[in-house]
Design an enzyme around this catalytic site. Structure first.
Site, short mmCIF file in Angstrom:
data_model
loop_
_atom_site.label_atom_id
_atom_site.label_comp_id
_atom_site.label_asym_id
_atom_site.label_seq_id
_atom_site.Cartn_x
_atom_site.Cartn_y
_atom_site.Cartn_z
N ASP A 179 25.32 48.94 -3.30
CA ASP A 179 26.10 48.05 -2.47
C ASP A 179 26.08 48.45 -1.08
O ASP A 179 25.78 47.43 -0.19
CB ASP A 179 27.44 47.83 -3.17
N TYR A 217 14.83 45.56 -16.57
CA TYR A 217 13.96 44.39 -17.09
C TYR A 217 13.29 44.47 -18.17
O TYR A 217 13.00 43.47 -18.84
CB TYR A 217 12.81 44.44 -15.87
N ASP A 234 13.72 41.75 -1.33
CA ASP A 234 13.89 40.35 -0.75
C ASP A 234 14.83 40.34 0.47
O ASP A 234 14.57 39.74 1.50
CB ASP A 234 14.67 39.30 -1.73
#
Ligand code: IPM
Ligand code: MN
Length: 355
Positions: A220, A142, A248
């Site tokens: 993953d 980020y 999320d």
């Protein structure tokens, strides 16, 4: 009388509606517990762009530091999507997090028994899930430099320094010590150098916490395991972007992203925000679920103000409200006795919390 100053950032979309309900609940519990809260409002995101032409005005970045804690709604919307990156609402939030140095983002995932049918997953998979994602918030890809997009070629850089990893790992281990003493560190060390440093450093920090069981998982696989068997997790420790994605995903275990709170904590400041976005499609209709924000206010009372009993009042009130069948629209299909507006559910929670 104990008195606190809270900075409110309502933001965009449903932000103002959900913050209003959190304030209603905070006022109810502070009255019941005999302390006082004073509020100051600040602009961030789209609202700030519209008012003063930039997403993170200096007044906000400096002003919020005067408060004991910051309660944040949500930012963003289509209206500002085509602005250059440094003028976007999201950039405002990132600047605020960076300015406050809130490096640790705690995202607890609770599955309320009353809502086990609300998840798209089988009740047997999710009943009893109780985990927390500890996400590094002011580093990683980020913020990594260099970064560029020249129209032909674009790149970002995923950087972590050892000290950044140490401090977030400590938060995860401390969190685990108060829970079931298990940390699962999530990385991509089979491919990324930055993840190898992450893994080696977390191993080192783990030596200071012999009681905690540390495991590692590739991101993953973690994404898959969260759906296959989420109960295996207690504390998930991970970097900025993996934590964004996994939290999320994890929110869907609880049935609605409108339920999950978060606390962003640093040495000096604390920013409390729901994990969901500004939902412009439903803004202003009185149908948003304010529970994530109200639960964030509870985290704020606990971590920033040390008002544990007030925090417990709010958390019990949320449970009671759901148990009694009051639901906002997002959850109306799941054992609803009564479908409520944003402000109705806020009032019901405030009322239970004050008893
Ligand atoms: C979140 C959000 C933010 C993030 C955006 C709005 C910048 O998705 O808090 O998870 O990516 O951190
Ligand atoms: Mn996110």
């Amino acid at each position: 009388m104990r008195s606190y100053k809270i900075a409110l950032i309502k933001g965009d979309g449903i932000g103002p509606e959900i913050i209003d309900e959190a304030v209603k609940v905070l006022d109810a519990v502070s009255y019941a517990e005999g302390f006082e809260i004073k509020y100051d409002e600040f602009l961030l995101g789209g609202a700030a762009i519209d008012a003063v032409g930039e997403p993170a005005p200096k007044e906000t970045l400096e002003g919020v530091k005067q408060a004991d804690a910051i309660l944040f709604g949500a930012i963003g919307g289509d209206k500002w999507d085509n602005l250059p990156r440094d003028k976007r609402p999201e950039t405002g939030l990132l600047k605020l997090r960076k300015e406050l140095e809130v490096f640790a983002n705690l995202r607890p995932v609770t599955v309320y028994d009353e809502l086990v049918n609300a998840s798209t997953l089988k009740p047997s998979v999710i009943q009893g899930v109780d985990l927390v994602v500890v996400r590094e918030l002011i580093g990683g890809i980020y913020f990594g430099q260099p970064r560029e997009n020249n129209g032909e070629r674009a790149y970002n850089t995923m950087v972590y320094t050892k000290s950044e990893i140490v401090r977030i790992a400590k938060v995860a281990f401390e969190t685990a010590m108060k829970r079931s003493k298990r940390v699962c560190s999530v990385d991509k060390a089979n491919v990324l150098d930055v993840s190898q440093l992450w893994r080696d450093t977390v191993e080192e920090v783990a030596k200071e916490y012999p009681e905690v069981t540390l495991t590692h998982m590739y991101v993953d696989n973690a994404a898959m395991q969260l759906i296959r068997d989420p109960k295996q997790f207690d504390v998930i420790l991970t970097g900025n972007i993996f934590g964004d994605i996994l939290s999320d995903e994890a929110s869907m275990l609880s049935g609605s992203i409108g339920l999950l709170p978060s606390a962003s904590i640093g040495e000096k400041y604390g920013l409390y925000e729901p994990i969901h976005g500004s939902a412009p499609d439903i803004a202003g209709q009185g149908i948003a679920n304010p529970i994530a924000t109200i639960a964030s206010a509870a985290m704020m009372l606990r971590y920033a103000l040390n008002e544990e009993s007030a925090a417990n009042r709010i958390e019990s009130a949320i449970k009671q409200t759901l148990q009694d069948g009051y639901r906002t629209q997002d959850l109306s299909a799941f054992d609803a006795k009564e479908v409520c507006s944003t402000s109705e559910i806020g009032s019901i929670i405030a009322n239970y919390a004050s008893k």
